[in-house]
Design an enzyme around this catalytic site. Structure first.
Site, PDB file in Angstrom:
ATOM      1  N   LYS A  16      41.157  55.493  23.495  1.00  0.00           N
ATOM      2  CA  LYS A  16      41.765  54.795  24.641  1.00  0.00           C
ATOM      3  C   LYS A  16      40.771  53.836  25.283  1.00  0.00           C
ATOM      4  O   LYS A  16      41.093  52.675  25.533  1.00  0.00           O
ATOM      5  CB  LYS A  16      42.264  55.836  25.647  1.00  0.00           C
ATOM      6  CG  LYS A  16      42.988  55.242  26.846  1.00  0.00           C
ATOM      7  CD  LYS A  16      43.964  56.233  27.460  1.00  0.00           C
ATOM      8  CE  LYS A  16      43.303  57.234  28.360  1.00  0.00           C
ATOM      9  NZ  LYS A  16      42.867  56.659  29.652  1.00  0.00           N
ATOM     10  N   ARG A  21      39.188  48.037  25.955  1.00  0.00           N
ATOM     11  CA  ARG A  21      38.119  47.030  25.934  1.00  0.00           C
ATOM     12  C   ARG A  21      38.399  45.968  24.875  1.00  0.00           C
ATOM     13  O   ARG A  21      38.195  44.781  25.102  1.00  0.00           O
ATOM     14  CB  ARG A  21      36.759  47.722  25.693  1.00  0.00           C
ATOM     15  CG  ARG A  21      36.276  48.441  26.969  1.00  0.00           C
ATOM     16  CD  ARG A  21      35.243  49.489  26.646  1.00  0.00           C
ATOM     17  NE  ARG A  21      34.657  50.081  27.830  1.00  0.00           N
ATOM     18  CZ  ARG A  21      35.230  51.018  28.592  1.00  0.00           C
ATOM     19  NH1 ARG A  21      36.455  51.459  28.299  1.00  0.00           N
ATOM     20  NH2 ARG A  21      34.611  51.514  29.650  1.00  0.00           N
ATOM     21  N   ASP A 310      36.465  64.086  30.511  1.00  0.00           N
ATOM     22  CA  ASP A 310      37.911  64.142  30.263  1.00  0.00           C
ATOM     23  C   ASP A 310      38.316  65.423  29.517  1.00  0.00           C
ATOM     24  O   ASP A 310      39.509  65.710  29.375  1.00  0.00           O
ATOM     25  CB  ASP A 310      38.359  62.905  29.460  1.00  0.00           C
ATOM     26  CG  ASP A 310      38.252  61.620  30.287  1.00  0.00           C
ATOM     27  OD1 ASP A 310      38.200  61.708  31.538  1.00  0.00           O
ATOM     28  OD2 ASP A 310      38.200  60.530  29.700  1.00  0.00           O
ATOM     29  N   ARG A 341      41.829  66.957  39.087  1.00  0.00           N
ATOM     30  CA  ARG A 341      41.884  67.860  37.921  1.00  0.00           C
ATOM     31  C   ARG A 341      41.211  69.200  38.166  1.00  0.00           C
ATOM     32  O   ARG A 341      41.392  70.116  37.352  1.00  0.00           O
ATOM     33  CB  ARG A 341      41.284  67.171  36.687  1.00  0.00           C
ATOM     34  CG  ARG A 341      42.236  66.150  36.098  1.00  0.00           C
ATOM     35  CD  ARG A 341      41.719  65.544  34.811  1.00  0.00           C
ATOM     36  NE  ARG A 341      42.699  64.610  34.281  1.00  0.00           N
ATOM     37  CZ  ARG A 341      42.418  63.622  33.449  1.00  0.00           C
ATOM     38  NH1 ARG A 341      41.159  63.432  33.044  1.00  0.00           N
ATOM     39  NH2 ARG A 341      43.378  62.831  32.999  1.00  0.00           N
TER      40      ARG A 341
END
Ligand code: S3P
Length: 423
Positions: A16, A21, A310, A341
């Protein structure tokens, strides 16, 4: 319903961070940029649609191959309507860095999650460079308005390890007068620094410092996007949740600024076999196999955290099954992701019977007990949804995840892969 042990090999969709980018840089480059392995997930499609609104010609040859007919930053046009970044923090923060030094004026908006996420981390340093950005609560939140202006280079000590902040400033720095230097306290992912030289740009990295000379233009190129390690993490986790299983993910990015989760698997007692098979556009890729039984709890914090930020929701799930206590510290950044989170991971895992509690900057998981299962919610957060689904593979009564459609943001084929594992 616990599933049977499996031995599988998969590829996962494109990374991702790298997909965003590639399309952003192609859009401000002169000439054609070809992208293979582009992630056809909602976040990256938001980037594509914002760029099209800015007048960039982007053709999709198929789901994962794009051609961008770039005309340089000078080719960008002011959009007639607000640019909608959807759920994507990377889109809005990098876009601000790009637009700050152009002639464009634009309004940037996103979904309810984006509206809660802090933008001052990029707005303030960009203003130091001369950017004209306004918005709700003095530019701390969306909607934001950017009026492109002349920028001057800066020397910025970034207080947070954020690749989005670093990248926004580097992109603004390319258009500024003089050089821009960004110094971090801990290394964040370095995909921007790895990719820009392929577009003909000079970037100098020295330890925790990155420098770009100003007034540089990009030239179109060919980008091949590695598989997303952050998506692969859910598949490796599946193998660790179902003892006797083994999972290989092929052609996955193994950039060391991203592989913290693999180090933690090893610390927990799992076996991790990494076979590097190549380098795509400065990014190492390889085939990575993970297996292991009888895992043990770990304590993590410090410089490791940005390398697996993540992956913390899925790590909490694995920790629930590992023997003993897992402590995650120094992870306050999790509070400003797609959801808070720390709160959503703890709240939802508690609902399915995990002994987990929230701390000031992380969480504590008492592992080794059977996960009961039940109903839970993604809170509209793709990584929370996938972490809960993986917990379901080992749960006594299975897990039902409400809001699972959020998974499309980063891993559209997740559901079909998990269904294959379960039969
Ligand atoms: C990203 C950087 C990280 C990460 C996010 C993607 C990027 O955020 O959590 O999913 O592509 O630069 P921060 O830069 O805010 O840490």
């Amino acid at each position: 319903m616990r599933i049977k042990p499996f031995q599988k090999r998969y590829t996962v969709p494109g990374d991702k961070s790298i997909s965003h980018r590639a399309v952003l840089f192609g859009a401000i480059a002169k000439g054609k940029t070809y992208i293979d392995g582009f992630l056809h997930g909602e976040d990256c499609l938001s980037t594509v649609s914002c760029l099209r609104q800015l007048g960039v010609d982007i053709q999709m040859e198929n789901e994962s191959s794009l051609v961008i007919y770039g005309q340089g930053v000078e080719g960008l046009q002011s959009p007639l309507k607000p640019l909608d970044v959807g759920n994507s923090g990377t889109t809005i923060r990098l876009m601000l860095g790009i637009l700050a030094g152009t002639k464009v004026s634009a309004v940037l908006v996103g979904d309810d999650s984006i509206a809660r996420r802090p933008m001052s981390r990029v707005v303030e340093p960009l203003r130091l460079m001369g950017a004209q950005i306004e918005g709700r609560e003095h530019g701390r939140f969306t909607p934001l308005t950017v009026q492109g202006s002349r920028l001057s280079g800066t020397h910025y000590n970034s207080p947070i390890a954020s690749a989005q902040v670093k990248s926004a400033l580097l992109l603004a720095g390319l258009q500024a007068e003089g050089k821009t230097v960004i110094r971090e306290t801990i290394h964040s992912r370095n995909h921007t620094e790895m990719m820009l030289p392929g577009f003909g740009v000079e970037v100098i990295t020295n330890g925790l410092e990155v420098m770009v000379p100003g007034k540089q233009s990009l030239i179109g190129t060919h980008v091949k996007v590695p598989g997303d390690l952050s998506s692969a993490a859910f598949l490796w986790a599946a193998a660790l949740m179902v003892p006797g299983s083994r999972m290989t993910v092929e052609d996955v990015g193994i950039n060391p600024t991203r592989t913290g989760i693999l180090d933690v698997f090893v610390q927990m007692g799992a076996t991790v076999e990494i076979e590097q098979t190549g380098v795509w556009c400065n990014e190492p890729i390889g085939n990575v196999t993970v297996y292991g039984d009888d895992l043990k709890g770990v304590e993590i914090g410090g410089t490791l955290i940005p390398r697996l930020i993540d992956e913390i929701p899925i790590l909490a799930v694995i920790a629930a099954q590992a023997n003993g206590r897992t402590i995650i510290r120094d992870a306050s950044e999790l509070k400003v992701k797609e959801t808070n989170r720390i709160t959503t991971t703890v709240m939802e895992l508690q609902k399915i019977g995990v002994n987990i509690s929230e701390t000031e900057d992380g969480m504590v998981i008492e592992g080794g007990n059977e996960i009961q299962g039940g109903m839970c919610s993604s809170h509209g957060d793709h990584r929370i949804g996938m972490a809960l689904a993986i917990a379901g593979l080992a749960a006594r009564d299975g897990v039902r995840v409400n809001g699972a459609e959020a998974i499309k943001v980063s891993f559209p084929s997740f559901e079909s892969i998990i269904t294959q594992l379960s039969v």
